[in-house]
Design a protein around this motif. Structure first.
Motif, PDB file in Angstrom:
ATOM      1  N   GLN A   7      -1.571   3.252   3.127  1.00 36.11           N
ATOM      2  CA  GLN A   7      -2.653   3.359   4.095  1.00 36.11           C
ATOM      3  C   GLN A   7      -2.391   2.463   5.316  1.00 36.11           C
ATOM      4  N   ALA A   8      -1.901   1.257   5.040  1.00 39.48           N
ATOM      5  CA  ALA A   8      -1.626   0.318   6.134  1.00 39.48           C
ATOM      6  C   ALA A   8      -0.493   0.823   7.019  1.00 39.48           C
ATOM      7  N   LYS A   9       0.549   1.351   6.391  1.00 42.78           N
ATOM      8  CA  LYS A   9       1.699   1.874   7.139  1.00 42.78           C
ATOM      9  C   LYS A   9       1.272   2.996   8.070  1.00 42.78           C
ATOM     10  N   GLU A  10       0.358   3.855   7.593  1.00 44.85           N
ATOM     11  CA  GLU A  10      -0.087   5.004   8.383  1.00 44.85           C
ATOM     12  C   GLU A  10      -1.131   4.619   9.440  1.00 44.85           C
ATOM     13  N   GLY A  11      -1.925   3.585   9.150  1.00 45.07           N
ATOM     14  CA  GLY A  11      -3.077   3.299   9.998  1.00 45.07           C
ATOM     15  C   GLY A  11      -2.911   2.175  11.008  1.00 45.07           C
ATOM     16  N   LEU A  12      -2.028   1.213  10.724  1.00 40.53           N
ATOM     17  CA  LEU A  12      -1.893   0.071  11.628  1.00 40.53           C
ATOM     18  C   LEU A  12      -1.048   0.427  12.847  1.00 40.53           C
ATOM     19  N   PRO A  13      -1.286  -0.230  13.977  1.00 42.20           N
ATOM     20  CA  PRO A  13      -0.462   0.005  15.172  1.00 42.20           C
ATOM     21  C   PRO A  13       1.010  -0.299  14.905  1.00 42.20           C
ATOM     22  N   HIS A  14       1.866   0.298  15.713  1.00 40.03           N
ATOM     23  CA  HIS A  14       3.312   0.140  15.538  1.00 40.03           C
ATOM     24  C   HIS A  14       3.700  -1.344  15.568  1.00 40.03           C
ATOM     25  N   GLY A  15       4.445  -1.771  14.572  1.00 39.48           N
ATOM     26  CA  GLY A  15       4.920  -3.150  14.501  1.00 39.48           C
ATOM     27  C   GLY A  15       4.007  -4.078  13.730  1.00 39.48           C
ATOM     28  N   GLU A  16       2.722  -3.725  13.635  1.00 38.57           N
ATOM     29  CA  GLU A  16       1.762  -4.605  12.962  1.00 38.57           C
ATOM     30  C   GLU A  16       1.953  -4.585  11.445  1.00 38.57           C
ATOM     31  N   PHE A  17       2.296  -3.413  10.908  1.00 44.54           N
ATOM     32  CA  PHE A  17       2.528  -3.309   9.460  1.00 44.54           C
ATOM     33  C   PHE A  17       3.706  -4.187   9.051  1.00 44.54           C
ATOM     34  N   GLU A  18       4.825  -4.066   9.786  1.00 44.22           N
ATOM     35  CA  GLU A  18       6.006  -4.865   9.460  1.00 44.22           C
ATOM     36  C   GLU A  18       5.723  -6.354   9.556  1.00 44.22           C
ATOM     37  N   SER A  19       4.937  -6.748  10.563  1.00 50.84           N
ATOM     38  CA  SER A  19       4.582  -8.156  10.724  1.00 50.84           C
ATOM     39  C   SER A  19       3.718  -8.637   9.569  1.00 50.84           C
ATOM     40  N   MET A  20       2.774  -7.797   9.139  1.00 52.10           N
ATOM     41  CA  MET A  20       1.901  -8.156   8.023  1.00 52.10           C
ATOM     42  C   MET A  20       2.712  -8.374   6.755  1.00 52.10           C
ATOM     43  N   VAL A  21       3.638  -7.452   6.463  1.00 50.08           N
ATOM     44  CA  VAL A  21       4.452  -7.560   5.255  1.00 50.08           C
ATOM     45  C   VAL A  21       5.342  -8.798   5.307  1.00 50.08           C
ATOM     46  N   ALA A  22       5.915  -9.045   6.471  1.00 49.41           N
ATOM     47  CA  ALA A  22       6.869 -10.151   6.595  1.00 49.41           C
ATOM     48  C   ALA A  22       6.196 -11.521   6.547  1.00 49.41           C
ATOM     49  N   ASN A  23       4.959 -11.604   7.048  1.00 50.83           N
ATOM     50  CA  ASN A  23       4.373 -12.930   7.249  1.00 50.83           C
ATOM     51  C   ASN A  23       3.087 -13.224   6.482  1.00 50.83           C
ATOM     52  N   GLN A  24       2.406 -12.199   5.974  1.00 56.22           N
ATOM     53  CA  GLN A  24       1.069 -12.449   5.448  1.00 56.22           C
ATOM     54  C   GLN A  24       0.849 -12.049   3.992  1.00 56.22           C
ATOM     55  N   LEU A  25       1.774 -11.325   3.401  1.00 57.60           N
ATOM     56  CA  LEU A  25       1.598 -10.890   2.019  1.00 57.60           C
ATOM     57  C   LEU A  25       2.360 -11.800   1.054  1.00 57.60           C
ATOM     58  N   PRO A  26       1.914 -11.849  -0.227  1.00 57.27           N
ATOM     59  CA  PRO A  26       2.558 -12.745  -1.202  1.00 57.27           C
ATOM     60  C   PRO A  26       3.839 -12.171  -1.794  1.00 57.27           C
ATOM     61  N   PHE A  27       4.419 -11.150  -1.152  1.00 56.38           N
ATOM     62  CA  PHE A  27       5.716 -10.605  -1.571  1.00 56.38           C
ATOM     63  C   PHE A  27       6.414 -10.089  -0.323  1.00 56.38           C
ATOM     64  N   GLY A  28       7.701  -9.844  -0.458  1.00 62.08           N
ATOM     65  CA  GLY A  28       8.502  -9.499   0.701  1.00 62.08           C
ATOM     66  C   GLY A  28       8.622  -8.011   0.974  1.00 62.08           C
ATOM     67  N   ARG A  29       9.490  -7.683   1.938  1.00 64.37           N
ATOM     68  CA  ARG A  29       9.673  -6.294   2.373  1.00 64.37           C
ATOM     69  C   ARG A  29      10.166  -5.405   1.241  1.00 64.37           C
ATOM     70  N   SER A  30      11.098  -5.921   0.433  1.00 63.14           N
ATOM     71  CA  SER A  30      11.700  -5.103  -0.622  1.00 63.14           C
ATOM     72  C   SER A  30      10.643  -4.649  -1.628  1.00 63.14           C
ATOM     73  N   VAL A  31       9.816  -5.588  -2.102  1.00 62.95           N
ATOM     74  CA  VAL A  31       8.760  -5.255  -3.065  1.00 62.95           C
ATOM     75  C   VAL A  31       7.746  -4.321  -2.413  1.00 62.95           C
ATOM     76  N   ALA A  32       7.377  -4.598  -1.170  1.00 65.45           N
ATOM     77  CA  ALA A  32       6.409  -3.752  -0.467  1.00 65.45           C
ATOM     78  C   ALA A  32       6.924  -2.321  -0.359  1.00 65.45           C
ATOM     79  N   TYR A  33       8.193  -2.183  -0.052  1.00 72.40           N
ATOM     80  CA  TYR A  33       8.784  -0.847   0.081  1.00 72.40           C
ATOM     81  C   TYR A  33       8.754  -0.112  -1.262  1.00 72.40           C
TER      82      TYR A  33
END
Length: 212
Positions: free
Chosen positions: A69-95
């Motif tokens: 939902q976040a990937k589809e709904g957030l503005p371009h670049g904001e999803f990647e920033s959220m995953v990289a900086n604000q979640l308790p797991f990294g890009r690999s787990v998120a993917y």
């Protein structure tokens, strides 16, 4: 579950001094849900661990759905920033979580058949439709599939794929040649049509001049 561990900074965070009543209740519920009961015998342990394991499965699928939902709904670049900086797991787990959730939404794997380990689930969703069908037939698409079972199945799939490599390469080469030939013929046809158009135009011009 591995992959969901909070960073040290988050674990060190203390509750604010003035906690609202609803926050106190939420905290109390968390403590109750995490309370370890005294078990007597194998059946008790299996029951309690099984319930927690099912909850963990539901949580990683829900997290994956939020990520979709976040990937589809957030503005371009904001999803990647959220995953990289604000979640308790990294890009690999998120993917991985996102891919698993998408596979369930696309009905490639039924929610009830999803392995309880998101890493096992992710390995299954990477399979093409033919291999995934074989996984269903081999009964490795199920909640309690072990890492060992899945690894053995994937190794068999890989071995079978390697045995078929020469035939696959031959077909791929033939397809590449046919595509190249089709492109060349298409180019030649375009040249023929251009020449015909030019010649037809010249004939029409001569006919007009003759009539005048």
């Amino acid at each position: 579950m591995t992959g969901f561990r909070l960073p040290e900074s988050a674990r060190r965070r203390k509750e604010p001094g003035g906690i609202l009543p609803e926050h106190q209740e939420a905290k109390r519920q968390r403590l109750l849900s995490n309370h370890v009961k005294e078990c007597h015998g194998t059946a008790d342990f299996v029951s309690e661990i099984g319930k927690l394991w099912e909850e963990a499965q539901a949580k990683f699928l829900t997290i994956g759905r939020y990520l979709v939902q976040a990937k589809e709904g957030l503005p371009h670049g904001e999803f990647e920033s959220m995953v990289a900086n604000q979640l308790p797991f990294g890009r690999s787990v998120a993917y991985q979580l996102r891919m698993v959730a998408q596979a369930v939404e696309q009905r490639r794997i039924a929610e009830d058949d999803l392995p309880r380990s998101y890493t096992n689930a992710y390995k299954l969703v990477l399979l093409d439709d033919g291999a995934l069908r074989r996984a269903h037939e081999a009964k490795v698409v199920r909640p309690d599939v072990s890492r060992r079972e899945l690894t053995e199945f994937l190794n068999k799939i890989k071995a079978g794929s390697q045995q078929g490599t020469p035939e696959q390469e031959r077909r791929a080469q033939r397809i590449a040649w046919l595509l190249s030939r089709a492109k060349a013929l298409s180019h030649e046809m375009a040249q023929i049509q251009a020449e015909l158009h030019a010649l037809s135009g010249g004939i029409r011009d001569r006919k007009r001049a003759h009539h005048h």
